[in-house]
Motif scaffolding. Structure first.
Motif, mmCIF file in Angstrom:
data_model
loop_
_atom_site.group_PDB
_atom_site.id
_atom_site.type_symbol
_atom_site.label_atom_id
_atom_site.label_comp_id
_atom_site.label_asym_id
_atom_site.label_seq_id
_atom_site.Cartn_x
_atom_site.Cartn_y
_atom_site.Cartn_z
ATOM 1 N N ARG A 399 12.040 -4.411 8.228
ATOM 2 C CA ARG A 399 11.577 -4.767 6.881
ATOM 3 C C ARG A 399 12.451 -4.118 5.814
ATOM 4 N NH1 ARG A 399 4.937 -4.303 7.175
ATOM 5 N NH2 ARG A 399 4.596 -6.246 8.346
ATOM 6 N N ASP A 402 15.681 -6.018 5.479
ATOM 7 C CA ASP A 402 15.499 -7.301 4.785
ATOM 8 C C ASP A 402 15.288 -7.092 3.288
ATOM 9 O OD1 ASP A 402 15.756 -8.664 7.143
ATOM 10 O OD2 ASP A 402 13.599 -8.844 7.504
ATOM 11 N N ASN A 408 14.172 -10.704 2.183
ATOM 12 C CA ASN A 408 12.719 -10.788 2.087
ATOM 13 C C ASN A 408 12.268 -10.075 0.820
ATOM 14 O OD1 ASN A 408 10.109 -11.440 2.749
ATOM 15 N ND2 ASN A 408 10.201 -10.573 4.812
ATOM 16 N N THR A 409 11.040 -10.327 0.415
ATOM 17 C CA THR A 409 10.485 -9.711 -0.789
ATOM 18 C C THR A 409 9.115 -9.132 -0.475
ATOM 19 O OG1 THR A 409 9.434 -11.776 -1.510
ATOM 20 C CG2 THR A 409 11.697 -11.359 -2.258
ATOM 21 N N ARG A 412 6.343 -11.815 -0.291
ATOM 22 C CA ARG A 412 6.206 -12.508 0.993
ATOM 23 C C ARG A 412 5.555 -11.615 2.040
ATOM 24 N NH1 ARG A 412 12.251 -15.237 1.518
ATOM 25 N NH2 ARG A 412 12.068 -16.692 -0.231
ATOM 26 N N LEU A 413 5.933 -10.346 2.071
ATOM 27 C CA LEU A 413 5.371 -9.437 3.073
ATOM 28 C C LEU A 413 3.868 -9.272 2.881
ATOM 29 C CD1 LEU A 413 8.110 -6.643 3.222
ATOM 30 C CD2 LEU A 413 7.661 -8.444 4.897
#
Length: 469
Positions: A399, A402, A408-409, A412-413
């Protein structure tokens, strides 16, 4: 689009088999598209549903596959993530929805609805008033039925309308009304009515594992044979073996050859005539080939829903972590697609709950009721994450990588966990005694040294601009 009468289909099928010498020969001569054509007729769909119901009750593998489909698609319960401009409205809706789903068992109803669609081809959800005392203030429940409960209305209605197997269709062949075996009828617009659209030519859904329904009975028979073999082996059947050097002599034969049978008690040691001995009958028992054969049959059956073998049989002992993740990849994508297709059911039921909450005095806050009245409620549906690596350190490292790279943000998580990112971070900032903006800077600066330099540059630029002014 015109569906042939049942009598026409029955006469064609019966004449086809009468003209063939054997059933095997007739089966081999059936065109390849026969299954796709015949499943368009209610007569054949009813037969598929009956076989599916039987296998669900008697076949553990098929029962487990249906459970996996429902559990992975729905999860504990769909989460509503508010996205309106007012922060307090989002919190009000999210908290009231979660409490409503827990008290009225909505998560269970959604899983049963998805399972009914996979088992019989149709999932039917009928809203009703909950009467028990510990229910939510919004007395809205969901009774789940499947297509086995559908029944045609009186014959007069069949002659007037496009009604097949308890479903009335409009001029465009869209479901319009249904009839149940209890005599009740419902408009499709007033209930939840859903099936998995796997073929563009079907008027209604069929059991999702229909292509594999001929395999599951074979699995059951194979397992029964293995159990019988193991039971036979545990009985230790024995025979009396005669010594040819003793019983071939004429004087011994004159005394008579031992015949008959007797039952031995556990721990019994019988006294045998001279020249005889006890020997057990050879028994193969369960071998690795038997286990591989069962795995092959179950794996082939589960392919019609893109389910990997380790999930279908509930055993990943033959796979390492990398191999199992590769096998789970297509299944993850299948579940994501399935959740997207099933979301129409959740949206419709959420609208029902929202309207009933608006009509229930004091249920929502006044500002929330204003947004509902203006039809300005924005939201999204969040689902629980499917699978994750068992090592938490590797998950955290992945994580972080990303987030640093921008792949990723945080939004989104948090959405994967069914949470609202801004709401959770605001609560965290309040506990720390800082503002939301300051917490965002801390999080950003913790990702990399480059982020820290960017923040420092922005602060120095703002300070110099202020001095010049």
């Amino acid at each position: 689009m015109k569906i042939p009468l049942v009598s026409q289909v029955a006469s064609k099928v019966s004449s086809f088999f009468r003209n063939s010498s054997t059933k095997k020969e007739a089966y081999n001569e059936i065109p390849r598209d026969r299954f796709r054509v015949i499943t368009r007729h209610p007569w054949a769909v009813r037969k598929l549903v009956s076989v599916s119901l039987e296998q669900d009750q008697e076949g553990s593998h098929y029962h487990g596959i249906l459970n996996t489909i429902a559990n992975d698609c729905i999860g504990p319960c769909p989460i509503i993530i508010g996205q309106t401009q007012e922060y307090i409205v989002n919190i009000d809706i999210e908290q009231k929805w979660l409490k409503f789903c827990q008290l009225n068992e909505i998560g269970t109803a959604f899983r049963l609805l998805r399972r009914a669609a996979a088992k019989t081809g149709l999932g039917i959800g009928i809203p009703y008033k909950v009467t028990h005392a510990f229910a939510d203030d919004v007395k809205l429940g969901l009774k789940v039925l499947s297509s086995e409960r559908l029944n045609n209305p009186p014959i007069a209605r069949l002659l007037e309308d496009n009604i097949y197997d308890g479903i009335k269709y409009d001029s465009n062949w869209n479901p319009e009304q249904i009839w149940l075996d209890t005599g009740e009828d419902y408009r499709v617009d007033d209930i939840l009515f859903w099936w998995k659209k796997k073929d563009e030519a079907l008027l209604r859904g069929i059991p999702e594992c229909s292509p594999a329904l001929c395999i599951f009975p074979s699995v059951q028979r194979y397992l029964t044979a293995l159990v019988r073999s193991a039971e036979f082996k545990s009985c230790i059947p024995v025979v009396v073996k005669l010594d040819p050097h003793v019983w071939s002599k004429s004087d011994a034969i004159a005394d008579g050859t031992p015949t008959g049978m007797w039952e031995m008690e556990p721990g019994q040691i019988p006294t045998l005539p001279p020249g005889t001995s006890l020997e057990s009958i050879a028994n193969s028992g369960t071998s690795a080939e038997d286990i591989n054969a069962i795995d092959a049959m179950v794996g082939s059956a589960a392919r019609c829903v893109n389910m990997p073998l380790n999930l279908a049989i509930g055993n990943s002992s033959k796979l390492n972590m990398a191999a199992s993740q590769v096998d789970l990849g297509p299944w993850k994508n299948t579940v994501k697609i399935d959740r997207e297709e099933f979301s129409v059911v959740i949206h419709r039921f959420f609208k029902m709950w929202l309207n009933m909450g608006y009509m229930t005095k004091g249920y929502f806050k006044d500002i929330t009721n204003k947004y509902i009245e203006a039809n300005d409620i924005n939201y999204s549906i969040g689902n629980a994450q499917l699978f994750s690596h068992p090592d938490p350190n590797k998950v955290a490292s992945s994580r972080l990588t990303d987030l640093i790279s921008g792949a990723n943000t945080l939004t989104r998580l948090y959405a994967e966990e069914g949470l609202n990112a801004k709401r959770e971070l605001t609560r965290e900032a309040e506990l720390m005694g800082i503002t939301y903006e300051e917490l965002c800077k801390i999080i950003l600066s913790a990702r990399s040294s480059t982020s820290i330099q960017i923040i420092h540059n922005e602060e120095a630029s703002s300070k110099s601009t202020a001095d010049e002014a």
